[in-house]
Design a protein around this motif. Sequence first.
Motif, short mmCIF file in Angstrom:
data_model
loop_
_atom_site.label_atom_id
_atom_site.label_comp_id
_atom_site.label_asym_id
_atom_site.label_seq_id
_atom_site.Cartn_x
_atom_site.Cartn_y
_atom_site.Cartn_z
N TYR A 174 -18.40 -46.28 -24.26
CA TYR A 174 -17.28 -47.11 -22.34
C TYR A 174 -16.67 -46.04 -22.45
CZ TYR A 174 -17.71 -51.86 -25.19
OH TYR A 174 -17.61 -52.73 -24.82
N ARG A 175 -16.15 -45.63 -20.58
CA ARG A 175 -15.34 -45.22 -20.27
C ARG A 175 -13.83 -45.14 -20.52
NH1 ARG A 175 -19.50 -45.09 -17.49
NH2 ARG A 175 -20.82 -43.21 -16.73
N LEU A 197 -11.31 -48.66 -22.57
CA LEU A 197 -10.37 -48.81 -23.48
C LEU A 197 -9.35 -49.00 -23.75
CD1 LEU A 197 -12.59 -45.63 -25.29
CD2 LEU A 197 -13.78 -47.63 -25.34
N SER A 198 -8.58 -49.34 -25.03
CA SER A 198 -6.93 -49.22 -25.43
C SER A 198 -6.96 -48.29 -26.02
CB SER A 198 -6.68 -50.23 -26.82
OG SER A 198 -7.31 -49.48 -27.77
N ILE A 199 -5.07 -47.93 -25.87
CA ILE A 199 -4.66 -46.99 -25.96
C ILE A 199 -4.75 -45.87 -27.62
CG2 ILE A 199 -2.20 -45.76 -26.52
CD1 ILE A 199 -0.99 -47.81 -24.51
N GLY A 200 -4.95 -47.25 -28.77
CA GLY A 200 -5.32 -47.04 -30.13
C GLY A 200 -6.54 -46.23 -29.82
N GLN A 201 -7.86 -46.55 -29.11
CA GLN A 201 -9.11 -46.53 -29.29
C GLN A 201 -8.84 -44.45 -28.65
OE1 GLN A 201 -11.08 -49.91 -27.35
NE2 GLN A 201 -11.02 -50.85 -29.08
N LEU A 202 -8.53 -44.71 -26.92
CA LEU A 202 -8.45 -43.32 -27.03
C LEU A 202 -7.87 -42.01 -27.57
CD1 LEU A 202 -6.42 -45.02 -23.05
CD2 LEU A 202 -9.59 -43.62 -23.41
N ALA A 225 -12.00 -17.55 -26.93
CA ALA A 225 -12.65 -17.96 -27.84
C ALA A 225 -12.33 -18.26 -29.26
CB ALA A 225 -13.36 -16.63 -27.81
N LEU A 226 -10.37 -17.75 -29.50
CA LEU A 226 -10.12 -18.54 -30.92
C LEU A 226 -9.37 -19.48 -30.19
CD1 LEU A 226 -9.30 -17.04 -32.90
CD2 LEU A 226 -7.47 -16.17 -32.03
N ARG A 227 -8.77 -20.08 -29.29
CA ARG A 227 -8.60 -21.45 -29.18
C ARG A 227 -9.74 -22.28 -28.98
NH1 ARG A 227 -5.90 -19.32 -24.68
NH2 ARG A 227 -7.70 -19.96 -22.94
N ALA A 228 -10.79 -21.93 -29.06
CA ALA A 228 -12.32 -23.13 -28.88
C ALA A 228 -12.64 -22.43 -30.23
CB ALA A 228 -13.59 -22.18 -27.78
N ASN A 229 -12.74 -21.99 -31.08
CA ASN A 229 -13.71 -21.67 -32.67
C ASN A 229 -12.15 -22.25 -33.85
OD1 ASN A 229 -15.97 -21.26 -31.80
ND2 ASN A 229 -14.75 -19.64 -30.79
N TYR A 230 -11.18 -21.99 -33.14
CA TYR A 230 -9.66 -22.09 -34.46
C TYR A 230 -8.85 -23.28 -34.49
CZ TYR A 230 -7.63 -19.95 -38.31
OH TYR A 230 -7.19 -19.97 -39.66
N PHE A 231 -8.92 -23.41 -33.05
CA PHE A 231 -7.94 -24.74 -32.87
C PHE A 231 -9.04 -26.65 -32.22
CE2 PHE A 231 -5.13 -21.21 -32.83
CZ PHE A 231 -4.27 -21.23 -33.25
N GLY A 232 -8.24 -27.09 -33.13
CA GLY A 232 -8.60 -28.13 -31.88
C GLY A 232 -7.07 -29.09 -31.96
N PHE A 233 -7.06 -29.28 -30.47
CA PHE A 233 -6.35 -30.02 -30.31
C PHE A 233 -6.16 -31.10 -29.62
CE2 PHE A 233 -6.19 -25.62 -28.55
CZ PHE A 233 -5.09 -24.82 -28.76
N VAL A 234 -4.82 -32.25 -30.18
CA VAL A 234 -4.18 -33.69 -30.49
C VAL A 234 -2.95 -34.02 -28.65
CG1 VAL A 234 -3.82 -36.13 -30.60
CG2 VAL A 234 -5.77 -34.30 -31.94
N PHE A 235 -3.13 -33.96 -27.91
CA PHE A 235 -2.38 -33.87 -26.83
C PHE A 235 -1.83 -35.07 -26.68
CE2 PHE A 235 -5.49 -30.98 -25.40
CZ PHE A 235 -4.99 -29.43 -25.33
N GLN A 236 -0.89 -35.55 -26.25
CA GLN A 236 0.23 -35.92 -25.67
C GLN A 236 -0.13 -36.44 -25.31
OE1 GLN A 236 4.37 -35.61 -25.89
NE2 GLN A 236 5.29 -37.72 -25.12
N ARG A 237 -0.84 -36.95 -24.07
CA ARG A 237 -1.41 -37.57 -22.97
C ARG A 237 -2.91 -37.60 -23.55
NH1 ARG A 237 2.20 -36.88 -18.00
NH2 ARG A 237 3.66 -37.84 -18.31
N THR A 238 -4.08 -37.78 -23.78
CA THR A 238 -5.46 -38.15 -24.07
C THR A 238 -6.37 -37.01 -23.73
OG1 THR A 238 -6.20 -39.70 -23.34
CG2 THR A 238 -5.54 -40.16 -25.70
N ARG A 239 -5.86 -36.40 -21.96
CA ARG A 239 -5.97 -35.76 -21.78
C ARG A 239 -8.28 -35.83 -21.10
NH1 ARG A 239 -3.41 -29.84 -21.59
NH2 ARG A 239 -0.96 -30.53 -21.11
N LEU A 240 -8.86 -37.46 -20.95
CA LEU A 240 -10.17 -37.06 -21.77
C LEU A 240 -10.77 -37.77 -19.94
CD1 LEU A 240 -10.14 -40.56 -24.30
CD2 LEU A 240 -10.24 -38.56 -24.60
N VAL A 241 -11.90 -36.98 -20.10
CA VAL A 241 -12.35 -37.60 -18.19
C VAL A 241 -12.90 -38.87 -18.09
CG1 VAL A 241 -13.86 -36.18 -17.19
CG2 VAL A 241 -12.95 -35.03 -18.82
N HIS A 242 -12.31 -39.89 -16.74
CA HIS A 242 -11.71 -40.28 -17.10
C HIS A 242 -14.07 -40.86 -17.05
CE1 HIS A 242 -8.34 -42.76 -17.60
NE2 HIS A 242 -7.96 -41.00 -17.36
N SER A 243 -14.16 -40.16 -16.12
CA SER A 243 -15.81 -39.58 -15.21
C SER A 243 -17.22 -40.04 -16.56
CB SER A 243 -16.38 -39.19 -13.93
OG SER A 243 -16.14 -38.04 -14.61
#
Length: 222
Positions: free
Chosen positions: A135-136, A140-145, A78-96
Amino acid sequence: MKYLLEVRQVSKCYGEERILTDVSLGLQSGQSLAITGQSGGGKTTLLSIIGLLQQATYGTVIIAGHDTGGLGPHDLTALRANYFGFVFQRTRLVHSLTALENVMVPAWLTRQGKSAAVRAQELLSRFGMEQRLHYRPQELSIGQLRRVALARALLLRPQVILADEPTNDLDPAIAAEVADSLLEICKEGKGLILVTHDPALAARADVNFYLQQGCLTKQGRI
């Protein structure tokens, strides 16, 4: 002095190998910190410990004045979800999922509704993605991701953004745009911790730290 978070004498060991040794730092409201150092030196591990994704072997992580050492898995989540925002080195987006749906993932996990959907669209528009909402990731380009990942990190209005190599592999113009967006957060009283190899980005942070052989040294502004 009031901190958004503090790390006190944190060490991390994997078996006989010590990755971090007695690391301490504090992040104030409206402040940006940059952590630089050689690859494989423990920077990402430190960021994960700060964000409660990993547990330190020794030491303490204090969030908003509260020691997190005694928290159970549910409270940590709960603390992670509400207190932090994470920008990972690899974007970890869901491709679907579409760009908009990827930004909405934190809201779905915390069961937030229509207001989050409106904010998701506003954030993507703020980052110049209003024509790419549906768009999935593979379209998208790297910058857009990276912009989608940043919007996702900001969705729930976290107090602290943790960004791991947010400008890696970007051309200078796009890297500057991503850096502008990250540093803008601090003007709202939020905190920002960056792990980066980009000297131009590190130079824009309020305080710089250098991590070498597991030890953190404060350098001030580069």
